[in-house]
Design a protein around this motif. Sequence first.
Motif, PDB file in Angstrom:
ATOM      1  N   GLU A 141       0.803  -1.229   0.000  1.00 11.55           N
ATOM      2  CA  GLU A 141       0.000   0.000   0.000  1.00 11.55           C
ATOM      3  C   GLU A 141       0.834   1.276   0.000  1.00 11.55           C
ATOM      4  OE1 GLU A 141      -3.785  -0.380   0.537  1.00 11.55           O
ATOM      5  OE2 GLU A 141      -2.807  -2.056  -0.484  1.00 11.55           O
ATOM      6  N   LEU A 142       2.133   1.141   0.332  1.00 11.50           N
ATOM      7  CA  LEU A 142       2.932   2.352   0.579  1.00 11.50           C
ATOM      8  C   LEU A 142       3.183   3.199  -0.657  1.00 11.50           C
ATOM      9  CD1 LEU A 142       5.474   0.826   3.072  1.00 11.50           C
ATOM     10  CD2 LEU A 142       3.750   2.561   3.551  1.00 11.50           C
ATOM     11  N   GLY A 143       3.154   2.565  -1.820  1.00 10.98           N
ATOM     12  CA  GLY A 143       3.391   3.357  -3.032  1.00 10.98           C
ATOM     13  C   GLY A 143       3.343   2.490  -4.271  1.00 10.98           C
ATOM     14  N   GLN A 144       3.086   3.149  -5.397  1.00 15.04           N
ATOM     15  CA  GLN A 144       3.091   2.453  -6.691  1.00 15.04           C
ATOM     16  C   GLN A 144       4.506   2.534  -7.269  1.00 15.04           C
ATOM     17  OE1 GLN A 144       0.854   0.843  -8.716  1.00 15.04           O
ATOM     18  NE2 GLN A 144       2.372   0.778 -10.380  1.00 15.04           N
ATOM     19  N   VAL A 145       5.070   1.395  -7.662  1.00 18.16           N
ATOM     20  CA  VAL A 145       6.401   1.395  -8.272  1.00 18.16           C
ATOM     21  C   VAL A 145       6.260   1.074  -9.761  1.00 18.16           C
ATOM     22  CG1 VAL A 145       8.713   0.389  -8.252  1.00 18.16           C
ATOM     23  CG2 VAL A 145       7.403   0.514  -6.125  1.00 18.16           C
ATOM     24  N   ASP A 146       6.870   1.900 -10.617  1.00 19.12           N
ATOM     25  CA  ASP A 146       6.905   1.602 -12.054  1.00 19.12           C
ATOM     26  C   ASP A 146       8.342   1.361 -12.467  1.00 19.12           C
ATOM     27  OD1 ASP A 146       4.171   1.791 -13.034  1.00 19.12           O
ATOM     28  OD2 ASP A 146       4.290   3.863 -12.308  1.00 19.12           O
ATOM     29  N   VAL A 147       8.592   0.201 -13.060  1.00 16.43           N
ATOM     30  CA  VAL A 147       9.956  -0.142 -13.475  1.00 16.43           C
ATOM     31  C   VAL A 147      10.147   0.250 -14.940  1.00 16.43           C
ATOM     32  CG1 VAL A 147      11.597  -2.034 -13.832  1.00 16.43           C
ATOM     33  CG2 VAL A 147      10.123  -2.027 -11.806  1.00 16.43           C
ATOM     34  N   VAL A 148      11.276   0.922 -15.202  1.00 11.70           N
ATOM     35  CA  VAL A 148      11.621   1.343 -16.567  1.00 11.70           C
ATOM     36  C   VAL A 148      13.005   0.780 -16.901  1.00 11.70           C
ATOM     37  CG1 VAL A 148      12.183   3.351 -18.010  1.00 11.70           C
ATOM     38  CG2 VAL A 148      10.263   3.471 -16.405  1.00 11.70           C
ATOM     39  N   ARG A 168      21.966   7.845 -28.445  1.00 15.96           N
ATOM     40  CA  ARG A 168      20.516   7.729 -28.175  1.00 15.96           C
ATOM     41  C   ARG A 168      20.299   7.346 -26.719  1.00 15.96           C
ATOM     42  NH1 ARG A 168      23.797   3.281 -28.394  1.00 15.96           N
ATOM     43  NH2 ARG A 168      22.823   1.417 -29.230  1.00 15.96           N
ATOM     44  N   ILE A 169      19.071   7.653 -26.271  1.00 14.16           N
ATOM     45  CA  ILE A 169      18.653   7.205 -24.940  1.00 14.16           C
ATOM     46  C   ILE A 169      17.505   6.226 -25.173  1.00 14.16           C
ATOM     47  CG2 ILE A 169      17.488   7.945 -22.811  1.00 14.16           C
ATOM     48  CD1 ILE A 169      19.046  10.635 -23.176  1.00 14.16           C
ATOM     49  N   ILE A 170      17.659   5.013 -24.653  1.00 18.42           N
ATOM     50  CA  ILE A 170      16.618   3.996 -24.829  1.00 18.42           C
ATOM     51  C   ILE A 170      15.756   3.956 -23.569  1.00 18.42           C
ATOM     52  CG2 ILE A 170      16.153   1.520 -25.182  1.00 18.42           C
ATOM     53  CD1 ILE A 170      17.542   2.769 -27.625  1.00 18.42           C
ATOM     54  N   ILE A 171      14.458   4.089 -23.752  1.00 19.61           N
ATOM     55  CA  ILE A 171      13.542   4.032 -22.607  1.00 19.61           C
ATOM     56  C   ILE A 171      12.507   2.941 -22.877  1.00 19.61           C
ATOM     57  CG2 ILE A 171      11.830   5.291 -21.241  1.00 19.61           C
ATOM     58  CD1 ILE A 171      13.337   7.882 -21.946  1.00 19.61           C
ATOM     59  N   GLY A 172      12.597   1.863 -22.101  1.00 23.32           N
ATOM     60  CA  GLY A 172      11.648   0.752 -22.255  1.00 23.32           C
ATOM     61  C   GLY A 172      10.677   0.774 -21.090  1.00 23.32           C
ATOM     62  N   ALA A 173       9.397   0.997 -21.380  1.00 29.48           N
ATOM     63  CA  ALA A 173       8.427   1.109 -20.274  1.00 29.48           C
ATOM     64  C   ALA A 173       7.058   0.599 -20.723  1.00 29.48           C
ATOM     65  CB  ALA A 173       8.322   2.564 -19.834  1.00 29.48           C
ATOM     66  N   ASP A 174       6.304   0.094 -19.761  1.00 28.47           N
ATOM     67  CA  ASP A 174       4.918  -0.289 -20.053  1.00 28.47           C
ATOM     68  C   ASP A 174       3.964   0.845 -19.680  1.00 28.47           C
ATOM     69  OD1 ASP A 174       5.796  -2.682 -20.941  1.00 28.47           O
ATOM     70  OD2 ASP A 174       5.520  -3.726 -19.024  1.00 28.47           O
ATOM     71  N   ASN A 175       4.483   1.803 -18.891  1.00 28.41           N
ATOM     72  CA  ASN A 175       3.649   2.885 -18.403  1.00 28.41           C
ATOM     73  C   ASN A 175       4.137   4.198 -19.033  1.00 28.41           C
ATOM     74  OD1 ASN A 175       3.017   5.178 -16.772  1.00 28.41           O
ATOM     75  ND2 ASN A 175       2.475   3.820 -15.076  1.00 28.41           N
ATOM     76  N   GLU A 176       3.265   4.840 -19.818  1.00 26.68           N
ATOM     77  CA  GLU A 176       3.648   6.042 -20.584  1.00 26.68           C
ATOM     78  C   GLU A 176       4.113   7.184 -19.673  1.00 26.68           C
ATOM     79  OE1 GLU A 176       4.345   8.563 -23.790  1.00 26.68           O
ATOM     80  OE2 GLU A 176       4.292   6.380 -23.637  1.00 26.68           O
ATOM     81  N   ASP A 177       3.453   7.343 -18.510  1.00 28.27           N
ATOM     82  CA  ASP A 177       3.842   8.440 -17.597  1.00 28.27           C
ATOM     83  C   ASP A 177       5.254   8.216 -17.057  1.00 28.27           C
ATOM     84  OD1 ASP A 177       1.438   9.616 -17.961  1.00 28.27           O
ATOM     85  OD2 ASP A 177       0.514   8.797 -16.129  1.00 28.27           O
ATOM     86  N   ALA A 178       5.562   6.961 -16.731  1.00 25.85           N
ATOM     87  CA  ALA A 178       6.903   6.662 -16.209  1.00 25.85           C
ATOM     88  C   ALA A 178       7.942   6.934 -17.294  1.00 25.85           C
ATOM     89  CB  ALA A 178       6.967   5.201 -15.753  1.00 25.85           C
ATOM     90  N   ALA A 179       7.633   6.554 -18.535  1.00 27.09           N
ATOM     91  CA  ALA A 179       8.563   6.795 -19.647  1.00 27.09           C
ATOM     92  C   ALA A 179       8.793   8.296 -19.823  1.00 27.09           C
ATOM     93  CB  ALA A 179       8.007   6.191 -20.931  1.00 27.09           C
TER      94      ALA A 179
END
Length: 451
Positions: A141-148, A168-179
């Motif tokens: 419950e303490l927080g939402q973690v998004d892994v990038v 280049r910078i590579i950003i691999g994410a499933d969550n658009e806000d985190a990216a």
Amino acid sequence: MKNIAVVGTGYVGLVTGVCLADLGHHVICIDVDEEKVSQMRKGHSPIYEPQLEDLMKKNIEEGRLTFTTNHAWGIRNMDVIFLAVGTPQQQDGSADLSYVQRAVNDIAQHINRDVVVVNKSTVPVGTNESIQQYFNQHVGELGQVDVVSNPEFLREGSAVYDMFHGDRIIIGADNEDAALLVEELYRRLKLPVVKTDIRSAEMIKYASNAFLATKISFINEISSICEKVGANIEDVAYGMGKDRRIGTQFLQAGIGYGGSCFPKDTNALVQIAGNVEHKFDLLESVIHVNNRQQLLLVKKAKERLGSLHGKRVAMLGLAFKPNTDDIREAASVVVANELIQEGAYVTAYDPIAMTNAAKVLNIEFANSVVEALQEADVALIITEWDEFKQLPLNTYSEHMRVPIVFDGRNCYTLEAVQEAYLEYHSIGRPVVGEVDLNKYLYIQNFLSEHG
Ligand SMILES: NC(=O)c1ccc[n+]([C@@H]2O[C@H](COP(=O)([O-])OP(=O)(O)OC[C@H]3O[C@@H](n4cnc5c(N)ncnc54)[C@H](O)[C@@H]3O)[C@@H](O)[C@H]2O)c1
Ligand SMILES: O=c1ccn([C@@H]2O[C@H](COP(=O)(O)OP(=O)(O)O[C@H]3O[C@H](CO)[C@@H](O)[C@H](O)[C@H]3O)[C@@H](O)[C@H]2O)c(=O)[nH]1
């Protein structure tokens, strides 16, 4: 500007932390190594990397960069946590994920708010999804973690430059806000950003290193053929590189690739492929060619001198490449051990890497090039340091017993060598100035017997 923690302060973590601080973020670097942390607090870099120490000192003084061994202190209340711990090779070639698991566990225990965890460690495809699941199960419950996934492409020896001028910078994410948040962290760098899914980002890192390693083994194979057919690899590589589809970079023939990345990442990719029942024949050959190439100078020297038993061998260079003190998977280690096996007396000199080499090699170390060359029967150039490239070529004949040089990095032009008194063997080019060994040794013996 964000509050950022960086877990692991090796080549990647420290350079990332320092550069993010320089971009204006508040950065706290966490490491389990107390000695390292106490050095870094004083502004001393534990690794040799051009520009790094100056930038560290500047950002410490300006209050944006701190160091700790305390995960709780470093992790709590952060917006972003970077992960940059080692993923060394295991016996079977696969990546050892124990440091990553331990660090993820350390992070999970202290998260107290929503946070983005950005992984810079090179990890097999699927690892970041497992990390995401671990956080989902353990942070609660303490927080939402998004892994990038944000793989790193810096090269040792130019790490700070690469961080600011990467391709280049590579950003691999499933969550658009985190990216978007990660993209924002780097915005001031104005570098091209490639956004993709997590698995593709992980694969981009391995595929890039494997491709570069393939270029090196390819050019090394061509260089061996050049030697046999009488062509010159420097001209061949230049001519090939002029084709923009091929490109000029990573066509430098030599004694093979080393370092903490190419050997382990090529082996790991063979394993990753094997896990999904794909035999990566091409990459296996690249690795095989590289292992053979690392021993090439010893093989050639042995063929030339008959035997290396009792011979004095000067090794110039120990670092896996210039401008670093890193000797991980360096050709020098393979070469030195092979020479010892052959019964040679080895004296080595490197401008920066001798302290690290002394931890793993039981050979003599010299304080200068001249000291290493003293009375040597043969010299092997292992690393293309400027100090060796700028050496007056007569230094070899002035100090060696027999001036035979095997250059594993093509440090000199053949024209320059022709002017000097030297027998010179390089990679993929004709031999220059062959001496009559019998006559030479006869004169040497005569002189030593008759003063
Ligand atoms: N070295 C490079 O040039 C390079 C470039 C790109 C990517 N990479 C990848 O980046 C990763 C890191 O490589 P590196 O060369 O920086 O590694 P490194 O071994 O130099 O540094 C890792 C650091 O992490 C610390 N550490 C380990 N466990 C920890 C924990 N639980 N908490 C805090 N600190 C911890 C270690 O003490 C060490 O200082 C690897 O996956 C590597 O493949 C490396
Ligand atoms: O034309 C070439 C280029 C390199 N090398 C050798 O290849 C090795 C690796 O060199 P380099 O790539 O410059 O150094 P690294 O610091 O190992 O960087 C590589 O590995 C890092 C870790 O994954 C990546 O981030 C970088 O993009 C990638 O270049 C060294 O032994 C070099 O001597 C050659 O033999 N010929």
